[in-house]
Design a protein around this motif. Structure first.
Motif, mmCIF file in Angstrom:
data_model
loop_
_atom_site.group_PDB
_atom_site.id
_atom_site.type_symbol
_atom_site.label_atom_id
_atom_site.label_comp_id
_atom_site.label_asym_id
_atom_site.label_seq_id
_atom_site.Cartn_x
_atom_site.Cartn_y
_atom_site.Cartn_z
ATOM 1 N N TRP A 1 0.432 11.667 0.229
ATOM 2 C CA TRP A 1 -1.025 11.526 0.268
ATOM 3 C C TRP A 1 -1.479 10.075 0.246
ATOM 4 C CZ3 TRP A 1 -2.585 9.266 -4.313
ATOM 5 C CH2 TRP A 1 -1.740 9.434 -5.416
ATOM 6 N N ILE A 2 -0.565 9.138 0.014
ATOM 7 C CA ILE A 2 -0.869 7.712 0.178
ATOM 8 C C ILE A 2 -0.413 7.322 1.578
ATOM 9 C CG2 ILE A 2 -0.483 5.361 -0.621
ATOM 10 C CD1 ILE A 2 0.026 6.493 -3.416
ATOM 11 N N GLN A 3 -1.366 7.094 2.465
ATOM 12 C CA GLN A 3 -1.030 6.870 3.865
ATOM 13 C C GLN A 3 -0.724 5.407 4.178
ATOM 14 O OE1 GLN A 3 -4.310 8.619 6.080
ATOM 15 N NE2 GLN A 3 -3.312 10.611 6.083
ATOM 16 N N LYS A 4 -1.467 4.488 3.558
ATOM 17 C CA LYS A 4 -1.270 3.061 3.830
ATOM 18 C C LYS A 4 -1.640 2.273 2.571
ATOM 19 C CE LYS A 4 -2.448 3.389 8.784
ATOM 20 N NZ LYS A 4 -1.077 3.321 9.314
ATOM 21 N N TYR A 5 -1.103 1.037 2.493
ATOM 22 C CA TYR A 5 -1.495 0.150 1.401
ATOM 23 C C TYR A 5 -1.340 -1.299 1.840
ATOM 24 C CZ TYR A 5 3.594 0.201 0.275
ATOM 25 O OH TYR A 5 4.964 0.123 0.311
ATOM 26 N N SER A 6 -2.095 -2.178 1.174
ATOM 27 C CA SER A 6 -2.110 -3.580 1.555
ATOM 28 C C SER A 6 -2.258 -4.449 0.310
ATOM 29 C CB SER A 6 -3.273 -3.849 2.518
ATOM 30 O OG SER A 6 -3.311 -5.200 2.902
ATOM 31 N N TYR A 7 -1.223 -5.231 0.019
ATOM 32 C CA TYR A 7 -1.265 -6.138 -1.131
ATOM 33 C C TYR A 7 -2.102 -7.365 -0.776
ATOM 34 C CZ TYR A 7 0.485 -8.167 -5.500
ATOM 35 O OH TYR A 7 0.588 -8.671 -6.771
ATOM 36 N N PHE A 8 -2.813 -7.899 -1.760
ATOM 37 C CA PHE A 8 -3.668 -9.062 -1.541
ATOM 38 C C PHE A 8 -2.860 -10.341 -1.794
ATOM 39 C CE2 PHE A 8 -6.945 -12.154 -2.439
ATOM 40 C CZ PHE A 8 -7.929 -11.813 -1.529
ATOM 41 N N GLY A 9 -2.866 -11.195 -0.822
ATOM 42 C CA GLY A 9 -3.281 -11.019 0.534
ATOM 43 C C GLY A 9 -2.554 -12.069 1.345
#
Length: 251
Positions: free
Chosen positions: A218-226
């Motif tokens: 259910w977690i499709q994408k993620y992006s660490y900052f930055g």
């Protein structure tokens, strides 16, 4: 968060390219630095708080964002959004330093600017912060509760969220899980997150939470900052930092 979009309204053509299946993304302003991640199959997409990609390599999926609530229709947004696969909603509307929109106005704007795209692209809701501990009606997940109550009939295909803190990986996981529940079980994109800690602390955190997020369907994408100097990019701007290298390659 403090980084603002460029504000340009120019239309960008979405360049389709071969995209791998990794969930990791790039939160960037400088596409030259974002492109340092090319060739790392875990990193597959990026966004820059707007809709011109400004040079992101075509091997990445560029995801347009409607950062705030427009005052009028903008054909360039509609064109860029319909050329994309996914689009992102307002950036931190629960903060007065960011998009700063009350939930009822955000819902009305969503109906106007996003709902016509339903069925054509995958629509992301507004990206709320982890402020307010989930209980204040106009902060964080409380803002999201109010927005969802106001946005009746809205097609929202996934819910972007943000998290900043100096807490444990378990606290981060609990917040993301609660956001999934509070959104009605919608898929989650963690479009900004960062542990506010030392380099070593951030690396240990990423090594714990990334495999967990990769394992959650259910977690499709993620992006660490930055994608900025002394964050995922080294201080000289010439390549990945130690944190960036772990983000790009750790499995």
């Amino acid at each position: 968060v403090q980084i603002r979009p460029s504000g340009t309204l120019a239309l960008v053509a979405f360049a389709a390219g071969a995209v791998a299946q990794g969930k990791r993304g790039l939160t960037y302003n400088n596409a030259v630095w974002a492109n340092y991640f090319k060739g790392h199959p875990q990193v597959t997409w990026g966004y820059n708080w707007g809709w011109p990609s400004n040079g992101l390599d075509a091997s990445f999926e560029f995801v347009p964002m409607l950062w705030g609530l427009p005052t009028a229709d903008d054909p360039s947004w509609t064109a860029a959004a319909t050329a994309a696969k996914n689009v992102l909603g307002y950036n931190e509307p629960d903060l007065n330093s960011q998009a700063n929109i009350i939930p009822s106005d955000a819902a009305a704007g969503y109906q106007r600017f996003f709902q016509p795209l339903a069925g054509k692209v995958q629509l992301g809701g507004p990206s709320v912060t982890n402020a307010g501990n989930g209980v204040l009606p106009y902060m964080g997940l409380g803002w999201l509760d109010s927005f969802l109550a106001d946005c009746t009939g809205c097609q929202i295909d996934f819910m972007p969220i943000h998290w900043y803190g100096n807490e444990t990986a378990a606290s981060f996981q609990a917040y993301v899980t609660e956001a999934h529940s509070r959104s009605g079980g919608k898929p989650i994109w963690v479009t900004e997150f960062m542990l506010q800690d030392s380099e070593a602390g951030q690396i240990a955190f990423l090594k714990e939470v990334m495999p967990w997020m990769d394992a959650q369907p259910w977690i499709q994408k993620y992006s660490y900052f930055g994608v900025f100097e002394d964050f995922l990019i080294n201080g000289a701007g010439t390549g990945l930092s130690k944190i960036g290298t772990v983000y790009a390659s750790y499995t």
